[in-house]
Scaffold this active site. Structure first.
Site, PDB file in Angstrom:
ATOM      1  N   TYR A  48     -82.512 -31.310 -78.307  1.00  0.00           N
ATOM      2  CA  TYR A  48     -82.172 -32.704 -78.606  1.00  0.00           C
ATOM      3  C   TYR A  48     -83.259 -33.604 -78.046  1.00  0.00           C
ATOM      4  CZ  TYR A  48     -79.671 -37.180 -78.638  1.00  0.00           C
ATOM      5  OH  TYR A  48     -79.298 -38.491 -78.837  1.00  0.00           O
ATOM      6  N   ASP A  58     -90.460 -32.537 -73.718  1.00  0.00           N
ATOM      7  CA  ASP A  58     -89.445 -33.567 -73.519  1.00  0.00           C
ATOM      8  C   ASP A  58     -88.709 -33.215 -72.228  1.00  0.00           C
ATOM      9  OD1 ASP A  58     -87.354 -35.293 -73.480  1.00  0.00           O
ATOM     10  OD2 ASP A  58     -86.686 -34.905 -75.537  1.00  0.00           O
ATOM     11  N   LYS A 109     -83.582 -40.606 -68.008  1.00  0.00           N
ATOM     12  CA  LYS A 109     -82.502 -40.217 -67.109  1.00  0.00           C
ATOM     13  C   LYS A 109     -82.857 -40.431 -65.622  1.00  0.00           C
ATOM     14  CE  LYS A 109     -80.088 -37.917 -70.701  1.00  0.00           C
ATOM     15  NZ  LYS A 109     -80.446 -37.027 -71.779  1.00  0.00           N
TER      16      LYS A 109
HETATM   17  C1  LIG Z   1     -80.820 -37.591 -73.209  1.00  0.00           C
HETATM   18  C2  LIG Z   1     -82.033 -37.024 -73.878  1.00  0.00           C
HETATM   19  C3  LIG Z   1     -82.839 -37.801 -74.728  1.00  0.00           C
HETATM   20  C4  LIG Z   1     -82.462 -39.171 -75.164  1.00  0.00           C
HETATM   21  O1  LIG Z   1     -82.434 -40.082 -74.118  1.00  0.00           O
HETATM   22  P1  LIG Z   1     -81.572 -41.438 -74.284  1.00  0.00           P
HETATM   23  O2  LIG Z   1     -81.868 -42.195 -73.033  1.00  0.00           O
HETATM   24  O3  LIG Z   1     -80.149 -41.009 -74.441  1.00  0.00           O
HETATM   25  O4  LIG Z   1     -82.081 -42.118 -75.495  1.00  0.00           O
HETATM   26  C5  LIG Z   1     -83.998 -37.242 -75.206  1.00  0.00           C
HETATM   27  N1  LIG Z   1     -84.365 -35.991 -74.867  1.00  0.00           N
HETATM   28  C6  LIG Z   1     -83.623 -35.232 -74.054  1.00  0.00           C
HETATM   29  C7  LIG Z   1     -84.103 -33.868 -73.682  1.00  0.00           C
HETATM   30  C8  LIG Z   1     -82.421 -35.713 -73.554  1.00  0.00           C
HETATM   31  O5  LIG Z   1     -81.652 -34.929 -72.788  1.00  0.00           O
END
Ligand SMILES: *Cc1c(COP(=O)(O)O)cnc(C)c1O
Length: 431
Positions: free
Chosen positions: A144, A239, A267
């Site tokens: 994701y 990511d 995060k």
């Molecule tokens: C949570 C998440 C996102 C998206 O971040 P948001 O602040 O919710 O837009 C992207 N990549 C990863 C791996 C994530 O866990």
């Protein structure tokens, strides 16, 4: 358990917002029941509007490595707020946080702050395209990366040809430039690279997928992906929105000693406030406006409150020696759940990597692929989730989500959690 206030608020919310929520998984659709309205949190606990207390393992989906309302983080936010909440000018705290991030991430020489993980990924992809002059992006099934159009794409039929939109409103055009391959399958990636390498700008991955259960990378897999990218001139984007500042100070790139070209963060870096970031070598970041031709901007980017929360979080992580502390808590957790895991072997599997934990309802004893997660019994998870909630343990409301240990979880919390797990598993299996 009395949740009358949550029920009432959810009824009102549902008339006002789609699904009554501002992010879909919060609606409890995959576990059933009423989403709890959380009124406050402190340390390892959250309290709902009816005053019920829960030991929290959702931790706002990852940002709260230190737990809720950490004193130092709250003080830093309050101090910043008293000086004004936003200026739309450069501010001192942006410089301080940039220094802290660059010092931690081996593959980051320069960084740009944005307001969410989604924005970080969207910008990183634009940067990869701007830098390479190529269009296509390879992503992995089950990883994701937020909700940018080009990432809301599922594997098409046949051997990873074109992706197909995974959400209404995503155009065929956007999906066509995304190729989806299975994670932990280097041959699949090699086949796509062999065929399309001239047009692939970047390969984007969660180095440890944490949004489809927890899927540990096979030994040597990340390095093999790195080598394929090098061979074919594609950039590698890690990511690290979850793994950054969670698996090690410098994220998965430090823990597995593999350097991506572009890193995305979110995060934990915002300490509970809305922050994302992307960073890379000086050469790649030179393409970003105003230095270069890749445009990206934000009215509230580098917001002083958010920067203050991130700075305070990173400093406290250092002061606590948080990663050693979390590993210690993780081992204690392992020891507490080992007898439970033995008892339920063949029915449930509990995995942990650092402070990331996941419970699967499967006969398997390891998880290596998205298909194996897909085959897990999510109905059983829903029962387990409800049973844990009744026993005062708040898990993310979906069997595809992981749980997070925080430095605020105490030994008593872990013991109470293990006891609740034993009872909840027995109830979920109807024994
Ligand atoms: C949570 C998440 C996102 C998206 O971040 P948001 O602040 O919710 O837009 C992207 N990549 C990863 C791996 C994530 O866990």
């Amino acid at each position: 358990m009395n949740i009358a206030r949550s029920i009432e608020l959810y009824a009102r919310a549902s008339a006002l917002m789609p699904g009554g929520v501002n992010s879909p998984v919060r609606a409890f659709k995959s576990v059933g029941g009423t989403p709890l309205f959380i009124a406050k949190g402190t340390g390892s606990r959250v309290y709902d509007e009816d005053g019920n207390a829960y030991i929290d393992y959702c931790m706002s989906w990852g940002p709260l490595l230190l737990g809720h309302a950490d004193d130092d983080v709250v003080r830093a936010i309050a101090d910043a707020a008293r000086d004004g909440t936003s200026f739309g000018t450069p501010n001192r705290r942006e410089v301080e946080i940039a220094e802290l991030v660059i010092a931690r991430f081996p593959a980051v020489d320069k960084v740009r702050f944005v307001n969410s993980g989604t924005e970080a990924v969207m910008s990183a992809i634009r940067l990869a395209r701007g830098f390479t002059g190529r269009d296509k992006i390879v992503k992995f099934d089950g990883c994701y990366h937020g909700h940018a159009d080009s990432m809301l794409v599922a594997a098409g039929s046949g051997l990873a040809t074109f992706g197909t939109p995974d959400s209404a409103g995503v155009t065929e055009g956007a999906a066509r430039d995304t190729i989806v391959v299975p994670f932990n399958d280097i041959d699949a990636l090699r086949a796509v690279m062999d065929r399309d390498h001239g047009s692939i700008a970047a390969v984007i991955m969660e180095p440890v997928p944490c949004n489809y259960g927890l899927i540990p990378p096979r030994d040597g897999y990340l390095r093999a992906v790195r080598e394929l990218c090098d061979r074919f001139g594609a950039l590698l984007i890690f990511d690290e929105v979850i793994t950054g500042l969670r698996l090690a100070p410098g994220g998965a790139q430090e823990r597995f000693d593999v350097r991506p070209d572009i890193t995305t963060l979110g995060k934990i870096i915002g300490g509970g406030l809305p922050v994302g970031a992307y960073g890379a070598s000086t050469e790649i970041m030179a393409k970003v406006a105003p230095d270069g031709p890749v445009y990206q901007a934000g009215t509230l980017s580098g917001n002083p409150l958010a920067m203050a929360a991130g700075i305070a979080t990173m400093k406290k992580i250092d002061a606590l020696n948080a990663y050693d502390l979390l590993e210690e808590k993780g081992r204690r957790f392992d020891a507490l759940v080992a007898p439970i895991a033995d008892e339920y072997r063949g029915r449930a599997l509990i995995l942990r990597l650092g402070s990331i934990v996941c419970t699967y309802f499967t006969e398997r004893t390891s998880i290596e692929s998205v298909d194996q997660v897909r085959a897990c019994d999510m109905k059983r998870f829903a029962r387990y989730h409800a049973e844990m909630l009744r026993r005062g343990i708040y898990l993310a409301p979906s069997g595809y989500e992981v749980g997070f240990l925080a430095t605020a979880h105490t030994d008593d919390d872990l013991a109470d959690t293990a006891a609740a797990m034993r009872e909840s598993l027995a109830a979920a299996f109807g024994s």
